[in-house]
Design an enzyme around this catalytic site. Structure first.
Site, mmCIF file in Angstrom:
data_model
loop_
_atom_site.group_PDB
_atom_site.id
_atom_site.type_symbol
_atom_site.label_atom_id
_atom_site.label_comp_id
_atom_site.label_asym_id
_atom_site.label_seq_id
_atom_site.Cartn_x
_atom_site.Cartn_y
_atom_site.Cartn_z
ATOM 1 C CB CYS A 46 41.005 40.883 40.141
ATOM 2 S SG CYS A 46 41.098 40.559 38.172
ATOM 3 C CD1 TRP A 47 36.828 34.672 39.172
ATOM 4 C CD2 TRP A 47 35.228 35.284 37.611
ATOM 5 N NE1 TRP A 47 36.171 33.672 38.641
ATOM 6 C CE2 TRP A 47 34.862 33.915 37.730
ATOM 7 C CE3 TRP A 47 34.515 36.105 36.790
ATOM 8 C CZ2 TRP A 47 34.116 33.274 37.120
ATOM 9 C CZ3 TRP A 47 33.452 35.526 36.030
ATOM 10 C CH2 TRP A 47 33.175 34.141 36.100
ATOM 11 C CG ASP A 48 42.868 36.647 37.526
ATOM 12 O OD1 ASP A 48 43.039 37.750 37.852
ATOM 13 O OD2 ASP A 48 43.325 35.584 37.794
#
Lengths: 109, 585
Positions: A46-48
């Protein structure tokens, strides 16, 4: 550790061919499992970016900082309006700050 | 879009979808969306298709939003002034001033388009655009990506979401479209076009991020981790000439989170300090412009402090006016909202405690530095029929949002001129069948196959690049012997891709992403090896050649022979078009 899905709130966007979080994720990470709830293929990927969090109509998704980088349990919650966004941020000491601003101009065609 | 399809029982069971169009756009990001809108303006009868790996409403580098447009020419300044600034930011070049100038002449209009479409641009009480530096303006760009995508769709572009590009479709040496697969529907796609615009993102994840050791934060990086360099890789494999791949983008970022720092240090005038409290840009880099020193100097500075034993380093936000601090947080919420969460997870109030900073992992991003395809002024690459825009087009640094948008329009105009009177041939069945077999092979190897997962190879690649090709752990330094080691092992990795195995379609996407990353990394190492000097510390540091060599005041180029895989490296001369001192803005 992003994103966390609250199974009590999530209904997998029942009735929709694709849930909103599945649709939004730029990394193709979200899916609806056999339990009818949204899940993430690989939280480590996840890249947030919080696109799924913003899109969820039931506020069932929360982005958490990976514990290796930040402490338990700060929160950041967006509330999407038509032309504005409101963010509520609570730090690990319980201090809450709210930010609200316009994210779209009214456009006359 | 359906949910993930089951794995096909055999290659024959994979459906092939054929799509014909006038113009194919690979990548529905900033440049791609602007290409589509421009196409409708020029000729509404054009059939335009966008091939998008994610979903264009929230895809790629702009998915989280944006807090600024870094280049918008203010009243009283000219496009030539902007080129002078760009040139000084890359240490006086070399750069493609013809490309930079044509983007500069176009970019204000693109930013004005965004405002007309509904993007809030911050203005002062007199209605004047509020600048936060010499060229950059503040926006509330949380909706930037949806705004662009809506306009591309309104313009009539047919969007194929969740289709990953794996190869260009070729007719001899000419590009006539692209091939790929549906990461949700499991179909094989054949897009035939008169012209193709390559507008994918740059390449992230070639190097190990220093937070990758923390298992839940493998992608805690600044650039979009889903932009893996596919746009470059598909061109490299067809022998396209690449330029300046050694000029990596490394930026000063907030430590442990990788949030943008220019917002703090430049936009909010918070000086960079070291552990001793010294204002390092003023005390050590005054001769290079102090706080306005070129970006690679600013990226390298904190690392030099750590090496000299004067780390950690910070942006000194202490004592910032609370209203100003609120504006800074709003900027972050527009671009990297989770940075605000990060501060909260440290219980940190930046007004009381400075924000720690560090260098990022290196990226290949032609919208920022100048790596990418060598293109002509129409933005056509050296592969006829293949155009490039945004992060994929090289030679033209500091394009950022406005410049990438402008280049999307320019590439489209070039493509429209190219396709006049052109009829593309039928796709070659042998080529299409070979690619289909290659794409789906990792999914069809069977349960008993003793193979490798994409993640294993990705981590091997990232560690190799980090330690031998100048990553964060090596303070961006490398030398001839390390690069030889990296190249030897990259060749081994490429050979090992035959063992890659995918469990499902999402995995299959990851498999092709790692293959693309290896192809880009190999070209990058050849470029780093060829430039036997240190021209841009931090971005390109050769510990065995620590000084600038005037002999390398030129573009470093490469081309991979599609038949043999051999990469040749050569140079092209730099041409100064805009008069003035190359090192001064």
């Amino acid at each position: 550790m992003p994103p966390i899905i609250d199974p009590k709130k999530c209904n997998g966007c029942a009735g929709r061919e694709e849930s909103y979080c599945e649709e939004a994720c730029p990394g193709d990470l979200m899916y609806v499992g056999a339990d009818g709830k949204s899940h993430c293929h690989a939280t480590r990927d996840c890249w947030d970016c919080m696109s799924c969090v913003k899109m969820c109509p039931r506020n069932a998704i929360e982005t958490r900082m990976p514990y290796q980088l930040g402490y338990h349990k700060a929160r950041l919650v967006p509330i999407m309006g038509k032309n504005a966004i409101t963010w509520k941020c609570t730090d690990i000491n319980g201090k809450t700050v709210t930010y609200k601003y316009r994210n779209r101009l009214d456009v006359k065609d | 879009m359906p949910r993930m399809a089951p794995n096909p029982p055999s290659l024959d069971a994979v459906e092939t979808v054929r799509v014909d169009c006038d113009i194919l756009i690979i990548g529905g990001g900033n440049a791609g969306c602007f290409s589509a809108v421009e196409a409708a303006k020029l000729d509404p009868s054009l059939a335009v298709v966008i091939m998008e790996k994610a979903q264009i409403m929230r895809s790629g580098a702009c998915s989280a939003g944006m807090d600024a447009i870094n280049t918008y020419i203010p009243e009283g300044k000219t496009p030539e002034d902007l080129v002078r600034w760009c040139r000084s930011q890359v240490g006086g070049g070399p750069l493609r001033e013809d490309l930079a100038l044509s983007n500069a002449r176009e970019l204000n209009e693109s930013v004005d388009d965004l405002e007309r479409w509904g993007l809030p641009i911050l203005r002062d009480e007199n209605g004047k655009i509020r600048y936060r530096g010499a060229w950059d303006i503040s926006i509330h760009g949380e909706q930037l990506k949806p705004l662009m995508a809506e306009k591309a769709i309104e313009a009539g572009a047919r969007v194929y979401n969740r289709v990953a590009c794996t190869q260009l479709l070729m007719d001899g040496g000419r590009c006539i479209g692209a091939l790929g697969f549906g990461v949700r529907d499991g179909k094989f796609y054949v897009f035939r076009a008169k012209a193709t615009i390559n507008a994918t993102g740059g390449a992230a994840g070639l190097y190990k991020s220093y937070t990758a050791d923390a298992t839940d934060s493998h992608h805690q990086i600044w650039m979009c981790p889903y932009c893996v360099g596919t746009g470059y890789a598909v061109g490299i494999r067809q022998g396209a000439e690449m330029t300046s791949m050694e000029q990596r983008w490394v930026a000063t970022r907030t430590k442990d989170f990788c949030g943008p720092v220019d917002t703090i240090s430049v936009g909010y005038k918070a000086p960079i300090i070291n552990a001793k409290g010294e204002r390092i840009m003023q005390s050590r880099y005054a001769h290079l412009g102090a706080d306005k020193a070129p970006r690679y100097i600013r990226a390298n500075a904190p690392m030099e402090e750590w090496l000299a034993g004067r780390g950690p380093t910070y942006c000194d936000t202490r004592g910032m006016d609370p209203e100003l601090a609120g504006r800074m947080m709003t900027d972050y919420l527009n671009e990297r909202p989770s940075f605000v969460l990060f501060l909260a997870s440290r219980g940190q109030d930046p007004v009381k405690e400075p924000i720690e900073i560090y260098g990022s992992d290196p990226y290949i991003v032609g919208g920022h530095t100048q790596s990418g395809f060598w293109v002509d002024i129409e933005r056509m690459t050296t592969v006829p029929g293949l155009f490039a825009a945004g992060e994929t087009a090289g030679g033209n640094p500091n394009k950022f949002v406005g410049g990438c948008a402008a280049e999307g329009k320019l590439a489209l105009r070039g493509a429209v001129a190219y396709i006049r009177g052109l009829t593309p041939p039928e796709p070659d069945a042998v080529q299409v069948a070979a690619e289909k077999a290659r794409v789906f092979a990792p999914l069809l190897r069977g349960q008993g196959f003793d193979g490798l997962r994409a993640l294993e190879m990705e981590e091997r690649l990232q560690r190799l690049m980090d330690e031998y090709a100048g990553g964060t752990s090596q303070f961006y330094r490398t030398n001839e012997e390390r690069l030889d080691y990296a190249l030897k092992h990259l060749a081994m990795l490429r050979d090992q891709t035959q063992y890659l195995q995918a469990g499902d379609l999402h995995d299959l996407m990851a498999v092709h992403e790692v293959i693309d990353r290896i192809d880009v990394a190999e070209v990058l190492c050849h470029h780093l090896r060829f430039r036997k000097e240190t021209r841009w510390q931090g971005w390109q540091t050769r510990s065995d050649y620590p000084d600038i060599d005037p002999a390398f005041d030129c573009h470093v180029e490469s081309r991979r022979d599609p038949a043999t895989g051999v990469i040749e490296t050569f140079t092209r001369p730099y041409e100064q078009l805009v008069p003035g001192d190359r090192h001064k803005p």
